[in-house]
Design a protein around this motif. Structure first.
Motif, mmCIF file in Angstrom:
data_model
loop_
_atom_site.group_PDB
_atom_site.id
_atom_site.type_symbol
_atom_site.label_atom_id
_atom_site.label_comp_id
_atom_site.label_asym_id
_atom_site.label_seq_id
_atom_site.Cartn_x
_atom_site.Cartn_y
_atom_site.Cartn_z
ATOM 1 N N GLU A 96 0.819 -1.218 0.000
ATOM 2 C CA GLU A 96 0.000 0.000 0.000
ATOM 3 C C GLU A 96 0.850 1.264 0.000
ATOM 4 O OE1 GLU A 96 -3.975 1.654 2.228
ATOM 5 O OE2 GLU A 96 -2.726 0.201 3.295
ATOM 6 N N ASP A 97 1.958 1.256 0.740
ATOM 7 C CA ASP A 97 2.778 2.469 0.835
ATOM 8 C C ASP A 97 3.537 2.796 -0.445
ATOM 9 O OD1 ASP A 97 4.298 0.199 1.288
ATOM 10 O OD2 ASP A 97 5.513 1.079 2.885
ATOM 11 N N THR A 98 3.619 1.856 -1.389
ATOM 12 C CA THR A 98 4.293 2.140 -2.665
ATOM 13 C C THR A 98 3.336 2.125 -3.855
ATOM 14 O OG1 THR A 98 4.924 -0.169 -2.865
ATOM 15 C CG2 THR A 98 6.567 1.314 -1.970
ATOM 16 N N ALA A 99 2.078 1.776 -3.618
ATOM 17 C CA ALA A 99 1.093 1.736 -4.704
ATOM 18 C C ALA A 99 0.919 3.131 -5.308
ATOM 19 C CB ALA A 99 -0.238 1.209 -4.186
ATOM 20 N N GLY A 100 0.769 3.169 -6.624
ATOM 21 C CA GLY A 100 0.538 4.436 -7.307
ATOM 22 C C GLY A 100 1.791 5.251 -7.557
ATOM 23 N N LYS A 101 2.950 4.683 -7.278
ATOM 24 C CA LYS A 101 4.209 5.418 -7.447
ATOM 25 C C LYS A 101 5.058 4.877 -8.601
ATOM 26 C CE LYS A 101 4.348 6.748 -2.605
ATOM 27 N NZ LYS A 101 5.000 6.601 -1.323
ATOM 28 N N GLY A 102 4.466 4.005 -9.412
ATOM 29 C CA GLY A 102 5.185 3.472 -10.565
ATOM 30 C C GLY A 102 6.058 2.266 -10.264
ATOM 31 N N VAL A 103 6.029 1.781 -9.030
ATOM 32 C CA VAL A 103 6.895 0.661 -8.641
ATOM 33 C C VAL A 103 6.522 -0.612 -9.401
ATOM 34 C CG1 VAL A 103 7.595 -0.847 -6.729
ATOM 35 C CG2 VAL A 103 7.495 1.630 -6.403
ATOM 36 N N ALA A 104 5.237 -0.905 -9.514
ATOM 37 C CA ALA A 104 4.814 -2.131 -10.214
ATOM 38 C C ALA A 104 5.217 -2.084 -11.687
ATOM 39 C CB ALA A 104 3.314 -2.343 -10.063
ATOM 40 N N SER A 105 5.016 -0.960 -12.340
ATOM 41 C CA SER A 105 5.405 -0.836 -13.754
ATOM 42 C C SER A 105 6.905 -0.992 -13.928
ATOM 43 C CB SER A 105 4.967 0.522 -14.321
ATOM 44 O OG SER A 105 3.576 0.583 -14.429
ATOM 45 N N ILE A 133 -7.972 -1.233 -12.023
ATOM 46 C CA ILE A 133 -7.495 -0.386 -13.117
ATOM 47 C C ILE A 133 -5.978 -0.199 -13.062
ATOM 48 C CG2 ILE A 133 -7.725 1.880 -14.226
ATOM 49 C CD1 ILE A 133 -10.279 0.058 -14.315
ATOM 50 N N SER A 134 -5.422 -0.059 -11.852
ATOM 51 C CA SER A 134 -3.972 0.128 -11.706
ATOM 52 C C SER A 134 -3.211 -1.040 -12.320
ATOM 53 C CB SER A 134 -3.589 0.250 -10.237
ATOM 54 O OG SER A 134 -4.270 1.311 -9.633
ATOM 55 N N SER A 135 -3.641 -2.254 -12.027
ATOM 56 C CA SER A 135 -2.965 -3.433 -12.556
ATOM 57 C C SER A 135 -3.106 -3.509 -14.071
ATOM 58 C CB SER A 135 -3.522 -4.694 -11.898
ATOM 59 O OG SER A 135 -2.751 -5.812 -12.262
ATOM 60 N N GLN A 136 -4.263 -3.147 -14.573
ATOM 61 C CA GLN A 136 -4.466 -3.138 -16.026
ATOM 62 C C GLN A 136 -3.495 -2.164 -16.695
ATOM 63 O OE1 GLN A 136 -8.702 -2.548 -16.832
ATOM 64 N NE2 GLN A 136 -9.156 -3.719 -14.982
ATOM 65 N N LYS A 137 -3.309 -0.997 -16.089
ATOM 66 C CA LYS A 137 -2.387 0.007 -16.640
ATOM 67 C C LYS A 137 -0.949 -0.512 -16.643
ATOM 68 C CE LYS A 137 -5.048 4.147 -15.559
ATOM 69 N NZ LYS A 137 -5.126 5.363 -14.750
ATOM 70 N N VAL A 138 -0.556 -1.195 -15.567
ATOM 71 C CA VAL A 138 0.797 -1.760 -15.475
ATOM 72 C C VAL A 138 1.030 -2.746 -16.621
ATOM 73 C CG1 VAL A 138 2.283 -3.292 -14.106
ATOM 74 C CG2 VAL A 138 1.065 -1.413 -12.994
ATOM 75 N N LEU A 139 0.069 -3.622 -16.838
ATOM 76 C CA LEU A 139 0.202 -4.625 -17.904
ATOM 77 C C LEU A 139 0.265 -3.964 -19.275
ATOM 78 C CD1 LEU A 139 -2.275 -7.274 -16.484
ATOM 79 C CD2 LEU A 139 0.215 -7.526 -16.679
ATOM 80 N N LEU A 140 -0.637 -3.033 -19.544
ATOM 81 C CA LEU A 140 -0.658 -2.361 -20.852
ATOM 82 C C LEU A 140 0.632 -1.576 -21.096
ATOM 83 C CD1 LEU A 140 -4.370 -1.142 -20.846
ATOM 84 C CD2 LEU A 140 -3.387 -2.951 -22.286
ATOM 85 N N LYS A 141 1.120 -0.895 -20.077
ATOM 86 C CA LYS A 141 2.347 -0.103 -20.195
ATOM 87 C C LYS A 141 3.547 -0.984 -20.551
ATOM 88 C CE LYS A 141 3.041 3.308 -17.301
ATOM 89 N NZ LYS A 141 3.402 4.120 -16.119
ATOM 90 N N ASN A 142 3.485 -2.260 -20.153
ATOM 91 C CA ASN A 142 4.591 -3.181 -20.405
ATOM 92 C C ASN A 142 4.340 -4.101 -21.598
ATOM 93 O OD1 ASN A 142 6.931 -3.045 -18.354
ATOM 94 N ND2 ASN A 142 5.101 -2.611 -17.158
ATOM 95 N N GLY A 143 3.397 -3.737 -22.459
ATOM 96 C CA GLY A 143 3.213 -4.442 -23.724
ATOM 97 C C GLY A 143 2.223 -5.591 -23.721
ATOM 98 N N PHE A 144 1.550 -5.851 -22.604
ATOM 99 C CA PHE A 144 0.559 -6.920 -22.565
ATOM 100 C C PHE A 144 -0.700 -6.476 -23.307
ATOM 101 C CE2 PHE A 144 3.352 -8.303 -19.298
ATOM 102 C CZ PHE A 144 3.122 -9.654 -19.105
ATOM 103 N N GLU A 145 -1.383 -7.438 -23.915
ATOM 104 C CA GLU A 145 -2.610 -7.147 -24.631
ATOM 105 C C GLU A 145 -3.760 -7.954 -24.031
ATOM 106 O OE1 GLU A 145 -1.926 -7.944 -28.757
ATOM 107 O OE2 GLU A 145 -0.416 -6.360 -28.918
ATOM 108 N N PRO A 146 -4.928 -7.311 -23.864
ATOM 109 C CA PRO A 146 -6.086 -8.049 -23.348
ATOM 110 C C PRO A 146 -6.598 -9.013 -24.417
ATOM 111 C CG PRO A 146 -6.698 -5.790 -23.882
ATOM 112 C CD PRO A 146 -5.224 -5.916 -24.116
ATOM 113 N N TYR A 147 -7.067 -10.194 -23.986
ATOM 114 C CA TYR A 147 -7.587 -11.129 -24.972
ATOM 115 C C TYR A 147 -8.829 -11.880 -24.536
ATOM 116 C CZ TYR A 147 -5.439 -15.090 -22.514
ATOM 117 O OH TYR A 147 -5.104 -16.030 -21.578
#
Length: 166
Positions: A96-105, A133-147
């Motif tokens: 929680e303390d690092t969420a939203g700071k770009g760490v996951a991406s 939504i945050s997790s979806q953004k991380v995946l999309l930013k790293n080239g993943f595609e929804p299927y």
């Protein structure tokens, strides 16, 4: 923020248990609960040993996202690696303390560059709940595609895929 990904080891048991316990309520807002037993240290330790056994067999990779001081900020895993098909299944979570700071991406980008090439996978699959939504953004930013989308009794999941470039 400078981060690194370290392969999970038994030496991380106490720190990882504290990380998971501290972030339980936060995680359970966006993913199904792991249950009360997971947060009892003896049960957690047995589960950790099972993960380390899987990792030793090469069917999973369990990584810890750490800052430059060695604090655990999150986890990133590739599990159920099917070597013949070249498919693995991604999971990750940050506290929680690092969420939203770009760490996951940043961690996923680092994981794809530094660890995935040694794991002999051609396709990485991931899924997230439709409201994460945050997790979806991380995946999309790293080239993943929804299927695909999957409906379960409590949650709907979006499925993503990344074709790994060799």
């Amino acid at each position: 923020m400078m981060i690194g990904i370290e392969k999970l080891s038994i030496h991380d048991a106490e720190g990882l248990f504290q990380f998971e316990s501290r972030n339980r309520a936060f995680f359970e807002k966006s993913v199904p609960s792991r249950g009360d037993a997971y947060y009892q240290y003896d049960h957690f330790s047995r589960g950790l040993q099972a993960l380390l056994d899987e990792q030793a067999q090469g069917i999973s990779f369990f990584g810890l996202i750490k800052n430059s001081q060695g604090d655990i900020l999150g986890r990133i895993n590739l599990v159920d690696i099917e070597k013949e098909e070249g498919v693995g299944h991604l999971g990750y979570r940050v506290g929680e303390d690092t969420a939203g700071k770009g760490v996951a991406s940043q961690a996923l980008n680092l994981f794809l560059a530094e660890h995935v090439p040694q794991l002999a996978v051609k396709i990485i699959c991931a899924k997230t709940t439709t409201d994460n939504i945050s997790s979806q953004k991380v995946l999309l930013k790293n080239g993943f595609e929804p299927y695909d989308m999957e409906s379960e009794t409590k949650d709907d999941f979006l499925h993503y895929r990344l074709n790994v470039v060799e």
